[in-house]
Design a protein around this motif. Structure first.
Motif, short mmCIF file in Angstrom:
data_model
loop_
_atom_site.label_atom_id
_atom_site.label_comp_id
_atom_site.label_asym_id
_atom_site.label_seq_id
_atom_site.Cartn_x
_atom_site.Cartn_y
_atom_site.Cartn_z
N THR A 1 -5.54 -4.36 -11.77
CA THR A 1 -4.21 -4.35 -11.16
C THR A 1 -4.33 -3.88 -9.71
O THR A 1 -5.15 -3.04 -9.38
N GLY A 2 -3.47 -4.43 -8.87
CA GLY A 2 -3.43 -4.05 -7.46
C GLY A 2 -2.02 -3.65 -7.09
O GLY A 2 -1.05 -4.31 -7.47
N SER A 3 -1.89 -2.55 -6.33
CA SER A 3 -0.57 -1.96 -6.09
C SER A 3 -0.32 -1.72 -4.61
O SER A 3 -1.24 -1.65 -3.79
N TRP A 4 0.96 -1.51 -4.31
CA TRP A 4 1.35 -1.08 -2.96
C TRP A 4 1.02 0.40 -2.73
O TRP A 4 1.25 0.91 -1.64
N ASP A 5 0.45 1.07 -3.76
CA ASP A 5 -0.02 2.45 -3.53
C ASP A 5 -1.43 2.45 -2.90
O ASP A 5 -2.08 3.49 -2.80
N LYS A 6 -1.90 1.25 -2.48
CA LYS A 6 -3.20 1.08 -1.80
C LYS A 6 -4.37 1.38 -2.72
O LYS A 6 -5.41 1.87 -2.28
N THR A 7 -4.20 1.09 -4.01
CA THR A 7 -5.33 1.19 -4.93
C THR A 7 -5.42 -0.05 -5.81
O THR A 7 -4.45 -0.77 -6.01
N LEU A 8 -6.64 -0.19 -6.33
CA LEU A 8 -6.97 -1.16 -7.36
C LEU A 8 -7.30 -0.32 -8.58
O LEU A 8 -7.95 0.73 -8.45
N PRO B 1 -9.72 3.02 -4.10
CA PRO B 1 -8.83 3.01 -2.94
C PRO B 1 -9.06 1.78 -2.06
O PRO B 1 -10.21 1.34 -1.89
N GLN B 2 -7.97 1.24 -1.51
CA GLN B 2 -8.03 0.11 -0.59
C GLN B 2 -7.49 0.55 0.77
O GLN B 2 -6.76 1.54 0.87
N ALA B 3 -7.83 -0.20 1.80
CA ALA B 3 -7.40 0.17 3.16
C ALA B 3 -5.88 0.05 3.30
O ALA B 3 -5.27 0.75 4.10
N GLU B 4 -5.29 -0.85 2.51
CA GLU B 4 -3.86 -1.13 2.66
C GLU B 4 -3.26 -1.55 1.32
O GLU B 4 -3.97 -1.61 0.31
N ARG B 5 -1.95 -1.88 1.33
CA ARG B 5 -1.26 -2.34 0.11
C ARG B 5 -1.89 -3.65 -0.37
O ARG B 5 -2.18 -4.54 0.44
N VAL B 6 -2.06 -3.76 -1.69
CA VAL B 6 -2.66 -4.98 -2.26
C VAL B 6 -1.59 -6.06 -2.39
O VAL B 6 -0.52 -5.83 -2.95
N TYR B 7 -1.90 -7.25 -1.85
CA TYR B 7 -0.96 -8.39 -1.89
C TYR B 7 -1.38 -9.47 -2.88
O TYR B 7 -0.54 -10.18 -3.43
N SER B 8 -2.70 -9.66 -3.07
CA SER B 8 -3.15 -10.76 -3.93
C SER B 8 -4.55 -10.46 -4.46
O SER B 8 -5.36 -9.83 -3.76
N LEU B 9 -4.81 -10.89 -5.69
CA LEU B 9 -6.12 -10.73 -6.33
C LEU B 9 -6.55 -12.08 -6.90
O LEU B 9 -5.72 -12.86 -7.33
N SER B 10 -7.88 -12.30 -6.95
CA SER B 10 -8.37 -13.46 -7.68
C SER B 10 -9.76 -13.17 -8.23
O SER B 10 -10.54 -12.45 -7.61
N LEU B 11 -10.05 -13.75 -9.39
CA LEU B 11 -11.32 -13.52 -10.09
C LEU B 11 -12.04 -14.83 -10.32
O LEU B 11 -11.42 -15.86 -10.59
N VAL C 1 -9.97 -9.22 -3.27
CA VAL C 1 -8.76 -8.43 -3.09
C VAL C 1 -8.25 -8.64 -1.66
O VAL C 1 -8.98 -8.33 -0.71
N ALA C 2 -7.03 -9.16 -1.52
CA ALA C 2 -6.44 -9.34 -0.20
C ALA C 2 -5.31 -8.32 -0.03
O ALA C 2 -4.47 -8.17 -0.91
N THR C 3 -5.32 -7.61 1.10
CA THR C 3 -4.33 -6.55 1.32
C THR C 3 -3.55 -6.80 2.60
O THR C 3 -3.86 -7.70 3.38
N ALA C 4 -2.55 -5.94 2.81
CA ALA C 4 -1.86 -5.91 4.11
C ALA C 4 -2.91 -5.61 5.18
O ALA C 4 -4.01 -5.13 4.88
N GLY C 5 -2.57 -5.88 6.43
CA GLY C 5 -3.52 -5.63 7.51
C GLY C 5 -4.65 -6.65 7.54
O GLY C 5 -5.65 -6.45 8.22
N ARG C 6 -4.51 -7.75 6.77
CA ARG C 6 -5.46 -8.86 6.76
C ARG C 6 -6.87 -8.48 6.29
O ARG C 6 -7.84 -9.12 6.63
N HIS C 7 -6.97 -7.40 5.48
CA HIS C 7 -8.26 -7.03 4.92
C HIS C 7 -8.55 -7.87 3.68
O HIS C 7 -7.64 -8.19 2.91
N VAL C 8 -9.84 -8.18 3.47
CA VAL C 8 -10.29 -8.85 2.25
C VAL C 8 -11.52 -8.11 1.75
O VAL C 8 -12.51 -7.98 2.48
N ASN C 9 -11.46 -7.59 0.52
CA ASN C 9 -12.61 -6.93 -0.09
C ASN C 9 -13.12 -7.78 -1.25
O ASN C 9 -12.33 -8.29 -2.04
#
Length: 340
Positions: A115-122, A142-152, A159-167
């Motif tokens: 699960t990915g949340s706006w609390d900036k964690t997975l 922990p993620q750098a920013e709020r999680v917007y989208s996940l794919s497996l 993991v794609a987050t706010a701030g255009r980060h992709v982990n």
């Protein structure tokens, strides 16, 4: 004689009463799970057009996914992660985040829920644990920013987050990302979806573009990446650009559909960089898309996503259309005859 099916596909009866956040076909049948801002998760038999079950939550439901044909999972704005048992219409809370939970994916490879949340964690969960958060939570990352989208895909998690980060993670070693990237698109990420063949992912933005990316960092692989414009139109000499809300890959051909706030669904051949098909316009924004397990059906959520703020809008609706091979099968490349 049965009446002709409209070009948009057959509309499911008993749709959600507010914005549709996601819809997903089962991997085992034509069952369709749908989450909505109306605080519900609905289970449909899409072929029979029958509502099979409904679960009500305490807040808007932001995502859902299947575990198998008898159970699924949902995540909501009330910060909860829930397991839904379809046969008994029962649910239990697997755990919680500290802010609304935006996305959920079940990994068959790892037997875990992510699960990915706006609390900036997975968070990763083992749903086999008895009810009670301590026994089900596997880890928090922990993620750098709020999680917007996940794919497996397989053991890979994007993991794609706010701030255009992709982990990019390997689920077998979640201690840190395998790769940390920045989106190659200039604007906010809306959706990320891994290629079924496991070589990379497609990422869409609010500014009518999709980027095609590859995991392999070799020069040869990275030379294949590209981005393209879509879901936009010219009016009086001005470009009107729409968010690309949804990406869905065809399970047989590896081609993919995109859905945008312009109300259109386009089908693309990513390898040959070609658009294969555009379906008739839907009544409002296309909020979510899913192909059935055999690729014969495409479910389309026609649901205003508030990109222009509050306004009078079309009723939220789910359309299920039969997919023609010609719409999704890559066309063979035609090479000119060499000169004699």
């Amino acid at each position: 004689m049965a009446s002709a099916v409209p070009a948009t596909g057959r509309e499911l009866s008993n749709p959600p009463l507010d914005g549709i956040t996601n819809l997903r076909f089962s991997n085992h049948s034509d069952h369709l799970l749908v989450s909505s801002w109306d605080k519900s998760v609905r289970l449909y038999d899409a072929s029979a057009n029958v509502l099979r079950g409904e679960f009500m939550h305490a807040g808007p439901v932001l995502d859902c996914c299947f575990h198998d044909d008898s159970s699924g999972f949902s995540v909501a704005a009330d910060n909860t992660v829930r397991r839904l048992v379809f046969s008994s219409n029962k649910e239990d809370i697997l755990g919680r985040h500290d802010a609304p939970v935006r996305c959920v994916e079940y990994s068959y490879a790892a037997g875990q829920l992510i699960t990915g949340s706006w609390d900036k964690t997975l968070k990763c969960w083992d749903p086999r644990g008895a009810s009670g958060q301590e026994r089900t939570l596997v880890g928090t990352y922990p993620q750098a920013e709020r999680v917007y989208s996940l794919s497996l895909v397989g053991h890979r998690l994007v993991v794609a987050t706010a701030g255009r980060h992709v982990n990019i993670y390997d689920l077998r070693n979640m201690s840190q990302p395998e790769q940390r990237r920045e989106s190659s698109l200039k604007y906010q990420t809306r959706c990320v979806h891994c290629y079924p063949n496991g070589t990379g992912y497609a990422l869409s933005s609010v500014e009518g573009r999709v980027a095609m990316e590859f995991f392999d960092l070799s020069e040869a692989s990275q030379a294949k990446k590209y981005a393209f414009k879509c879901h936009r139109k010219s009016e009086a000499g001005r470009d009107i650009v729409y968010p690309v809300n949804a990406i869905a890959f065809h399970p047989i051909y590896g081609t993919f559909a995109t859905g945008g706030c312009d109300g259109y669904v386009n089908v693309w051949d990513g390898n040959n960089k070609k658009r294969l098909y555009q379906y008739s316009k839907y009544p409002t924004s296309v909020a979510a898309l899913s192909f059935s397990r055999d690729g014969r059906l495409l479910a389309v959520a026609s649901s205003y996503t508030f990109e222009d703020g509050p306004k009078s809008q079309e009723q939220d609706a789910i359309f299920v259309r039969s997919v023609n091979e010609i719409e999704v099968k890559p066309k063979p490349k035609v090479y000119p005859n060499p000169p004699a």
